[in-house]
Design a protein around this motif. Sequence first.
Motif, PDB file in Angstrom:
ATOM      1  N   GLY A  93       0.772  -1.230   0.000  1.00  0.00           N
ATOM      2  CA  GLY A  93       0.000   0.000   0.000  1.00  0.00           C
ATOM      3  C   GLY A  93       0.805   1.284   0.000  1.00  0.00           C
ATOM      4  N   SER A  94       2.066   1.231  -0.436  1.00  0.00           N
ATOM      5  CA  SER A  94       2.868   2.450  -0.498  1.00  0.00           C
ATOM      6  C   SER A  94       2.739   3.105  -1.871  1.00  0.00           C
ATOM      7  CB  SER A  94       4.346   2.134  -0.243  1.00  0.00           C
ATOM      8  OG  SER A  94       5.146   3.282  -0.461  1.00  0.00           O
ATOM      9  N   PRO A  95       2.657   4.439  -1.923  1.00  0.00           N
ATOM     10  CA  PRO A  95       2.639   5.122  -3.215  1.00  0.00           C
ATOM     11  C   PRO A  95       4.014   5.203  -3.870  1.00  0.00           C
ATOM     12  CG  PRO A  95       2.520   6.731  -1.449  1.00  0.00           C
ATOM     13  CD  PRO A  95       2.434   5.375  -0.803  1.00  0.00           C
ATOM     14  N   GLY A  96       5.069   4.812  -3.148  1.00  0.00           N
ATOM     15  CA  GLY A  96       6.422   4.865  -3.687  1.00  0.00           C
ATOM     16  C   GLY A  96       6.802   3.570  -4.392  1.00  0.00           C
ATOM     17  N   ARG A  97       7.364   3.680  -5.576  1.00  0.00           N
ATOM     18  CA  ARG A  97       7.825   2.488  -6.295  1.00  0.00           C
ATOM     19  C   ARG A  97       9.112   1.963  -5.660  1.00  0.00           C
ATOM     20  NH1 ARG A  97       5.448   1.764 -11.432  1.00  0.00           N
ATOM     21  NH2 ARG A  97       3.943   3.409 -11.926  1.00  0.00           N
ATOM     22  N   GLY A  98       9.246   0.647  -5.598  1.00  0.00           N
ATOM     23  CA  GLY A  98      10.419   0.051  -4.972  1.00  0.00           C
ATOM     24  C   GLY A  98      10.522   0.343  -3.495  1.00  0.00           C
ATOM     25  N   SER A  99       9.383   0.432  -2.820  1.00  0.00           N
ATOM     26  CA  SER A  99       9.339   0.863  -1.424  1.00  0.00           C
ATOM     27  C   SER A  99       9.754  -0.246  -0.459  1.00  0.00           C
ATOM     28  CB  SER A  99       7.921   1.319  -1.071  1.00  0.00           C
ATOM     29  OG  SER A  99       7.024   0.230  -1.128  1.00  0.00           O
ATOM     30  N   HIS A 100      10.064   0.159   0.789  1.00  0.00           N
ATOM     31  CA  HIS A 100      10.308  -0.812   1.851  1.00  0.00           C
ATOM     32  C   HIS A 100       9.050  -1.647   2.105  1.00  0.00           C
ATOM     33  CE1 HIS A 100      13.517   2.178   2.757  1.00  0.00           C
ATOM     34  NE2 HIS A 100      14.194   1.114   3.125  1.00  0.00           N
ATOM     35  N   THR A 101       7.891  -1.024   2.014  1.00  0.00           N
ATOM     36  CA  THR A 101       6.637  -1.759   2.222  1.00  0.00           C
ATOM     37  C   THR A 101       6.494  -2.878   1.206  1.00  0.00           C
ATOM     38  OG1 THR A 101       5.563   0.213   3.121  1.00  0.00           O
ATOM     39  CG2 THR A 101       4.125  -1.544   2.322  1.00  0.00           C
ATOM     40  N   ARG A 102       6.793  -2.581  -0.046  1.00  0.00           N
ATOM     41  CA  ARG A 102       6.715  -3.594  -1.090  1.00  0.00           C
ATOM     42  C   ARG A 102       7.684  -4.734  -0.798  1.00  0.00           C
ATOM     43  NH1 ARG A 102       8.442  -5.888  -5.746  1.00  0.00           N
ATOM     44  NH2 ARG A 102       7.057  -5.870  -7.576  1.00  0.00           N
ATOM     45  N   ALA A 103       8.909  -4.388  -0.381  1.00  0.00           N
ATOM     46  CA  ALA A 103       9.900  -5.414  -0.073  1.00  0.00           C
ATOM     47  C   ALA A 103       9.440  -6.296   1.078  1.00  0.00           C
ATOM     48  CB  ALA A 103      11.233  -4.755   0.268  1.00  0.00           C
ATOM     49  N   LEU A 104       8.837  -5.695   2.098  1.00  0.00           N
ATOM     50  CA  LEU A 104       8.349  -6.466   3.247  1.00  0.00           C
ATOM     51  C   LEU A 104       7.220  -7.405   2.837  1.00  0.00           C
ATOM     52  CD1 LEU A 104       8.154  -7.089   6.272  1.00  0.00           C
ATOM     53  CD2 LEU A 104       6.797  -4.989   6.537  1.00  0.00           C
ATOM     54  N   VAL A 105       6.262  -6.884   2.088  1.00  0.00           N
ATOM     55  CA  VAL A 105       5.135  -7.707   1.628  1.00  0.00           C
ATOM     56  C   VAL A 105       5.634  -8.849   0.733  1.00  0.00           C
ATOM     57  CG1 VAL A 105       3.109  -7.673   0.125  1.00  0.00           C
ATOM     58  CG2 VAL A 105       3.387  -5.902   1.861  1.00  0.00           C
ATOM     59  N   GLY A 130       0.033  -4.624   3.445  1.00  0.00           N
ATOM     60  CA  GLY A 130       1.198  -3.894   3.902  1.00  0.00           C
ATOM     61  C   GLY A 130       1.040  -2.408   3.673  1.00  0.00           C
ATOM     62  N   THR A 131       1.495  -1.611   4.631  1.00  0.00           N
ATOM     63  CA  THR A 131       1.352  -0.164   4.521  1.00  0.00           C
ATOM     64  C   THR A 131       2.563   0.558   5.086  1.00  0.00           C
ATOM     65  OG1 THR A 131      -0.067   1.736   5.078  1.00  0.00           O
ATOM     66  CG2 THR A 131       0.165   0.018   6.747  1.00  0.00           C
ATOM     67  N   PRO A 132       2.917   1.697   4.508  1.00  0.00           N
ATOM     68  CA  PRO A 132       3.817   2.605   5.213  1.00  0.00           C
ATOM     69  C   PRO A 132       3.025   3.338   6.294  1.00  0.00           C
ATOM     70  CG  PRO A 132       3.085   3.607   3.158  1.00  0.00           C
ATOM     71  CD  PRO A 132       2.482   2.226   3.195  1.00  0.00           C
ATOM     72  N   VAL A 133       3.731   3.974   7.196  1.00  0.00           N
ATOM     73  CA  VAL A 133       3.068   4.693   8.279  1.00  0.00           C
ATOM     74  C   VAL A 133       3.188   6.194   8.032  1.00  0.00           C
ATOM     75  CG1 VAL A 133       2.968   5.095  10.760  1.00  0.00           C
ATOM     76  CG2 VAL A 133       3.589   2.843   9.888  1.00  0.00           C
ATOM     77  N   LEU A 141      -1.012  -8.682   8.576  1.00  0.00           N
ATOM     78  CA  LEU A 141      -0.800  -7.245   8.537  1.00  0.00           C
ATOM     79  C   LEU A 141       0.661  -6.909   8.797  1.00  0.00           C
ATOM     80  CD1 LEU A 141      -3.921  -6.211  10.664  1.00  0.00           C
ATOM     81  CD2 LEU A 141      -3.732  -6.296   8.161  1.00  0.00           C
ATOM     82  N   VAL A 142       1.236  -6.080   7.924  1.00  0.00           N
ATOM     83  CA  VAL A 142       2.620  -5.633   8.078  1.00  0.00           C
ATOM     84  C   VAL A 142       2.694  -4.144   7.783  1.00  0.00           C
ATOM     85  CG1 VAL A 142       3.543  -7.902   7.465  1.00  0.00           C
ATOM     86  CG2 VAL A 142       3.277  -6.162   5.682  1.00  0.00           C
TER      87      VAL A 142
END
Length: 209
Positions: A11-23, A82-85, A113-114
């Motif tokens: 759920g991050s609007p950033g491409r290549g995000s930490h959230t994406r990596a975690l999910v 998954g979401t950033p905060v 949930l992460v």
Amino acid sequence: MIRFRTLCVAGSPGRGSHTRALVAHVGRLLERRGSETALADLAELGLPPSHPGHYWSAEPHPVARAREFIDAVRASDALVLGTPVYHSGYSGLLKSAVDLLPRDAFEGRAVALVSHAGGPRGSATACEQLRQVVKALGGWAVPLQVSTVTADFGDSAGDLTGGRRTLDEAGPVHARCEELADQLAGFTRAMRGVGAPGDSVDGRTEAAA
């Protein structure tokens, strides 16, 4: 082994995000536990914003990308959200995406949930908020949740694989991800009746390994 299907939503609007990596990391661990996983990176999907006219309508969403996302959720046996905060909450992008879903979209499904926060470890608040969303959509959030900070992904030069960030498997968070994957796989098999001899997946009856 009969496989189950997991949709992992970043759920991050950033491409290549930490959230994406975690999910994606949790998704790979689920594959080792018999899951067929798909990744829905909201930064790349270009979903339309939610709208009251669609939220209350029983008709299919008029935008094809939204229908495809809804269909992917309905086709899953389990989900990872998954979401950033941001300001101690989950992202507006993820909120808009879940608002596209019908109110029974998570019915009978276990959800993991992460979350990721760039500062001091405090991203658990976003996961707690998402528990209410999961409940409202008829799902069940597994007890464990995983929160990360930037240090969990190693240094900026060494944490990229193929242009993507990767979680440090030698770090303390990896073990929690393993436990989270265990919980999601176990509860999914129990809730969805997946993994016992004679279960049917996609219309096929298979024997468990």
